[in-house]
Motif scaffolding. Structure first.
Motif, PDB file in Angstrom:
ATOM      1  N   GLU A   1       1.071  -1.643   0.107  1.00 17.62           N
ATOM      2  CA  GLU A   1      -0.157  -0.265  -0.440  1.00 17.62           C
ATOM      3  C   GLU A   1       0.584   1.044  -0.073  1.00 17.62           C
ATOM      4  OE1 GLU A   1      -3.567  -0.353   2.608  1.00 17.62           O
ATOM      5  OE2 GLU A   1      -2.442   1.403   3.725  1.00 17.62           O
ATOM      6  N   MET A   2       1.825   1.548   0.811  1.00 14.76           N
ATOM      7  CA  MET A   2       3.026   2.067   0.725  1.00 14.76           C
ATOM      8  C   MET A   2       3.660   2.619  -0.668  1.00 14.76           C
ATOM      9  SD  MET A   2       3.583   4.443   3.282  1.00 14.76           S
ATOM     10  CE  MET A   2       2.510   3.689   5.204  1.00 14.76           C
ATOM     11  N   LEU A   3       3.730   1.484  -1.388  1.00  8.87           N
ATOM     12  CA  LEU A   3       4.565   2.051  -2.531  1.00  8.87           C
ATOM     13  C   LEU A   3       3.842   2.538  -3.520  1.00  8.87           C
ATOM     14  CD1 LEU A   3       6.714  -1.283  -2.527  1.00  8.87           C
ATOM     15  CD2 LEU A   3       7.619   0.874  -1.699  1.00  8.87           C
ATOM     16  N   GLY A   4       2.338   2.103  -3.312  1.00  4.03           N
ATOM     17  CA  GLY A   4       1.371   2.819  -4.193  1.00  4.03           C
ATOM     18  C   GLY A   4       1.344   4.189  -4.248  1.00  4.03           C
ATOM     19  N   TYR A   5       1.293   4.684  -2.766  1.00  6.75           N
ATOM     20  CA  TYR A   5       1.171   6.428  -2.028  1.00  6.75           C
ATOM     21  C   TYR A   5       2.702   6.290  -2.877  1.00  6.75           C
ATOM     22  CZ  TYR A   5      -2.393   4.804   1.430  1.00  6.75           C
ATOM     23  OH  TYR A   5      -3.760   3.814   1.444  1.00  6.75           O
ATOM     24  N   LEU A   6       3.588   5.612  -2.332  1.00 10.51           N
ATOM     25  CA  LEU A   6       4.619   6.705  -3.035  1.00 10.51           C
ATOM     26  C   LEU A   6       4.549   6.718  -4.222  1.00 10.51           C
ATOM     27  CD1 LEU A   6       7.572   4.755  -0.885  1.00 10.51           C
ATOM     28  CD2 LEU A   6       7.319   6.907  -1.321  1.00 10.51           C
ATOM     29  N   ARG A   7       4.408   5.937  -5.219  1.00 19.57           N
ATOM     30  CA  ARG A   7       4.068   6.154  -6.537  1.00 19.57           C
ATOM     31  C   ARG A   7       3.720   7.411  -7.138  1.00 19.57           C
ATOM     32  NH1 ARG A   7       4.719   0.288  -6.723  1.00 19.57           N
ATOM     33  NH2 ARG A   7       2.490   0.753  -6.483  1.00 19.57           N
ATOM     34  N   ASP A   8       2.360   7.220  -6.583  1.00 15.64           N
ATOM     35  CA  ASP A   8       1.213   8.800  -6.050  1.00 15.64           C
ATOM     36  C   ASP A   8       2.207   9.812  -6.254  1.00 15.64           C
ATOM     37  OD1 ASP A   8      -0.330   7.131  -7.142  1.00 15.64           O
ATOM     38  OD2 ASP A   8      -1.794   6.620  -5.154  1.00 15.64           O
ATOM     39  N   ILE A   9       2.214   9.954  -5.186  1.00 17.26           N
ATOM     40  CA  ILE A   9       3.260  11.161  -4.474  1.00 17.26           C
ATOM     41  C   ILE A   9       4.621  11.748  -5.671  1.00 17.26           C
ATOM     42  CG2 ILE A   9       4.050  12.381  -2.478  1.00 17.26           C
ATOM     43  CD1 ILE A   9       1.268  12.379  -2.096  1.00 17.26           C
ATOM     44  N   GLU A  10       5.304  10.470  -5.869  1.00 16.51           N
ATOM     45  CA  GLU A  10       6.482  10.572  -6.919  1.00 16.51           C
ATOM     46  C   GLU A  10       5.561  11.561  -7.766  1.00 16.51           C
ATOM     47  OE1 GLU A  10       9.552   7.673  -5.457  1.00 16.51           O
ATOM     48  OE2 GLU A  10       8.205   6.862  -7.529  1.00 16.51           O
ATOM     49  N   SER A  11       4.999  11.068  -8.552  1.00 13.17           N
ATOM     50  CA  SER A  11       4.541  11.380 -10.079  1.00 13.17           C
ATOM     51  C   SER A  11       3.599  12.665  -9.371  1.00 13.17           C
ATOM     52  CB  SER A  11       3.624  10.801 -10.346  1.00 13.17           C
ATOM     53  OG  SER A  11       2.200  11.529 -10.323  1.00 13.17           O
TER      54      SER A  11
ATOM     55  N   LEU B   1       7.635  16.987   1.398  1.00 16.01           N
ATOM     56  CA  LEU B   1       8.062  16.302   2.295  1.00 16.01           C
ATOM     57  C   LEU B   1       6.941  15.126   2.665  1.00 16.01           C
ATOM     58  CD1 LEU B   1       7.108  19.456   5.222  1.00 16.01           C
ATOM     59  CD2 LEU B   1       9.304  17.942   5.223  1.00 16.01           C
ATOM     60  N   CYS B   2       5.937  14.918   1.717  1.00 16.20           N
ATOM     61  CA  CYS B   2       5.022  13.770   2.144  1.00 16.20           C
ATOM     62  C   CYS B   2       5.841  12.816   1.431  1.00 16.20           C
ATOM     63  CB  CYS B   2       4.115  14.104   0.869  1.00 16.20           C
ATOM     64  SG  CYS B   2       2.269  12.942   1.533  1.00 16.20           S
ATOM     65  N   LEU B   3       6.116  12.592   0.618  1.00 16.08           N
ATOM     66  CA  LEU B   3       7.544  12.107  -0.014  1.00 16.08           C
ATOM     67  C   LEU B   3       8.571  11.811   0.943  1.00 16.08           C
ATOM     68  CD1 LEU B   3       7.645  11.043  -2.535  1.00 16.08           C
ATOM     69  CD2 LEU B   3       9.707  12.103  -3.393  1.00 16.08           C
ATOM     70  N   ASP B   4       9.096  12.307   2.051  1.00 15.77           N
ATOM     71  CA  ASP B   4       9.934  12.161   2.356  1.00 15.77           C
ATOM     72  C   ASP B   4       9.620  10.973   3.623  1.00 15.77           C
ATOM     73  OD1 ASP B   4      11.938  13.381   1.345  1.00 15.77           O
ATOM     74  OD2 ASP B   4      11.683  15.048   3.346  1.00 15.77           O
ATOM     75  N   LEU B   5       7.958  11.412   4.243  1.00 14.96           N
ATOM     76  CA  LEU B   5       7.018  10.287   5.488  1.00 14.96           C
ATOM     77  C   LEU B   5       7.229   9.657   4.505  1.00 14.96           C
ATOM     78  CD1 LEU B   5       5.393  10.610   7.733  1.00 14.96           C
ATOM     79  CD2 LEU B   5       3.373  10.875   6.198  1.00 14.96           C
ATOM     80  N   LEU B   6       6.229   9.361   3.504  1.00 18.58           N
ATOM     81  CA  LEU B   6       6.124   8.116   3.168  1.00 18.58           C
ATOM     82  C   LEU B   6       7.391   7.095   2.559  1.00 18.58           C
ATOM     83  CD1 LEU B   6       3.272   9.002  -0.213  1.00 18.58           C
ATOM     84  CD2 LEU B   6       2.806   8.114   2.467  1.00 18.58           C
ATOM     85  N   ASN B   7       8.322   7.274   2.268  1.00 22.08           N
ATOM     86  CA  ASN B   7       9.737   6.658   2.376  1.00 22.08           C
ATOM     87  C   ASN B   7       9.869   6.742   4.002  1.00 22.08           C
ATOM     88  OD1 ASN B   7      10.606   6.807  -0.416  1.00 22.08           O
ATOM     89  ND2 ASN B   7      10.729   8.491  -0.402  1.00 22.08           N
ATOM     90  N   HIS B   8      10.138   7.292   4.912  1.00 21.81           N
ATOM     91  CA  HIS B   8      10.264   6.928   6.361  1.00 21.81           C
ATOM     92  C   HIS B   8       9.338   5.514   6.416  1.00 21.81           C
ATOM     93  CE1 HIS B   8      12.684   9.692   6.778  1.00 21.81           C
ATOM     94  NE2 HIS B   8      12.243  11.141   6.939  1.00 21.81           N
ATOM     95  N   LEU B   9       8.130   5.686   6.402  1.00 20.43           N
ATOM     96  CA  LEU B   9       6.990   4.911   6.343  1.00 20.43           C
ATOM     97  C   LEU B   9       7.326   3.876   6.116  1.00 20.43           C
ATOM     98  CD1 LEU B   9       4.194   7.139   7.041  1.00 20.43           C
ATOM     99  CD2 LEU B   9       5.427   5.829   8.646  1.00 20.43           C
ATOM    100  N   SER B  10       8.114   3.426   4.732  1.00 18.74           N
ATOM    101  CA  SER B  10       8.232   2.359   4.210  1.00 18.74           C
ATOM    102  C   SER B  10       9.700   1.515   4.900  1.00 18.74           C
ATOM    103  CB  SER B  10       8.648   2.771   2.862  1.00 18.74           C
ATOM    104  OG  SER B  10       8.561   1.374   1.447  1.00 18.74           O
TER     105      SER B  10
END
Ligand SMILES: C[S@@+](CC[C@H](N)C(=O)[O-])C[C@H]1O[C@@H](n2cnc3c(N)ncnc32)[C@H](O)[C@@H]1O
Length: 410
Positions: free
Chosen positions: A362-372, A385-394
């Protein structure tokens, strides 16, 4: 600093403001600072508290029988003082406050649509709360006219100004003991434990910082002592609380590169469906089990972290896996005294591993969305920052999976 000195502040010359590459504007040690040193002292006259508001030009507006929160009162005061401009005693302070923030609270609806639901839900909760506080304030202000400019308060109390002020208080206020802060007539619904402390609020947050605040008995000066030392030229920090990066992002607009408080929250329904997938039956929760879990607060704090999962996750999985013939008292005994057998622990871990891998996907999916989104808006710091946050959570979920792979007892 000239304004502070003119109003009774004595610098101890231990700190000076500086822009740091990682944390932005903060305070630097001008000389080595020892653990136990008092680093800042702010005279009580330079603190903004409910008492300050009560004795100000708008204090009378709050003596209306209505009840307010401390943060609402301080925010309302900031908006008013800001509109006074150069005529405000606090002008030097207010003009140095940030005018924009990186919290997702300030992202547009269009931007928020691309955010993960768990962030959007939190932002919406904050917005609903803010809407309520603002409307509540307007009830008091709408018909009244400001003595300073003869304009209706409602003309300059805009939602955006209130949001700005509310966030300033949220991200900068310090704790002050309510017993030292009760010299006012405003009716409050909370503890009255907030104060804005100019200069002191230039200190950034670190998880490694330890500080102790105290008030001087004789004159109420607010003092801050560090319990860790700093070398000359190092940034000096305080500790805003043991907050996860999600909380720091939402409420302060930054995230830490490493954060041991990071967790990935789980819903009860996610636990049920993980059990169904792992054991291939349609897991349900009978009402006696549900009541038992709820009455012991076991449905709160359901999360995965870098060490595995929370105690409540363990208990909920165990309870859901128990046949419904098991009596309540044996469930209690197992949870609160006997502990789980190796076979039970194995089953709990199987479900935990499944949860970690589902959340990781799920987190990898969110990461792809925010990266784009980030590539289409490269200058949007909140998205970054959202991208950083999701990377940390991943990363947290990867650690969680490794721990669960290698352990049979958490
Ligand atoms: C109390 S103020 C600290 C002073 C602030 N940096 C300033 O320029 O006014 C809190 C705000 O500072 C920033 N901040 C605090 N600690 C930080 C950190 N470790 N890294 C990045 N930003 C931080 C965040 O924007 C937060 O909302």
């Amino acid at each position: 600093m000239r304004w502070l000195v003119a109003n009774g502040w004595c610098s101890n010359f231990k700190l000076s403001p500086k822009i740091f590459p990682d944390s932005g504007r903060g305070l630097m040690a001008r000389e080595p600072i020892k653990a136990g040193d008092t680093i800042v002292k702010i005279p009580s006259k330079l603190l903004i508290t409910v008492s300050t508001v009560s004795s100000s030009g708008i204090g009378h507006l709050f003596d209306c029988g209505q009840i307010f929160s401390t943060q609402q009162v301080l925010a309302a005061y900031l908006v008013w003082e800001k509109h006074l401009g150069r005529g405000s005693f606090w002008d030097s302070y207010i003009s140095l406050l940030p005018s924009s923030f990186n919290s997702p609270l300030f992202c547009s609806e269009d931007q928020l649509i691309g955010f993960p639901l768990f962030i959007r839900n939190k932002v919406n909760e904050m917005k609903t709360k803010l809407d309520f506080l603002f409307e509540d304030l307007l009830i008091v202000l709408s018909s009244k006219v400001c003595y300073h400019c003869n304009r209706k308060y409602s003309d300059f109390y805009t939602k955006n100004d209130f949001m700005w002020a509310w966030f300033i208080v949220n991200s900068r206020a310090v704790y002050i003991s309510p017993s030292h802060n009760n010299d006012h007539t405003i009716k409050l619904c909370d503890d009255n434990s907030l104060a804005l402390a100019p200069y002191l609020d230039m200190l950034n947050h670190s998880d490694d910082a330890k500080v102790q605040a105290y008030l001087l008995e004789q004159d109420g000066t607010y003092c801050l002592r560090t319990l860790v030392g700093y070398r000359k030229y190092e940034e000096v920090f305080i500790h805003y609380g043991s907050h996860s990066n999600l909380k720091l992002y939402l409420e302060y607009g930054f995230v830490l590169p490493e954060n041991k408080n990071d967790v990935v929250s789980l819903d009860f329904s996610e636990l049920l469906s993980a059990i169904s997938s792992v054991f291939r039956f349609n897991a349900e929760c009978s009402s006696y089990k549900y009541k038992m879990l709820k009455s012991h607060d076991m449905l709160k704090n359901l999360y995965l972290n870098a060490d595995g999962f929370s105690w409540n996750v363990k208990v909920v999985i165990y309870v859901l896996l128990c046949p419904s013939t098991v009596e309540l008292k044996s469930l209690y005994r197992k949870i609160f005294s006997d502990g789980f057998s190796p076979a039970e622990v194995d089953n709990i871990i199987l479900v935990g591993k499944h949860l970690a891998s589902v959340k990781s996907e799920e987190m990898l999916g969110y990461l792809r969305d925010i990266e784009s989104l980030c590539s289409s808006e490269p200058n949007n710091e909140s998205l970054q920052l959202c991208l950083d946050l999701l990377n940390h959570l991943s990363g947290v979920l990867n650690k969680c999976m490794t721990v669960l792979e290698n352990s049979s007892v958490i």
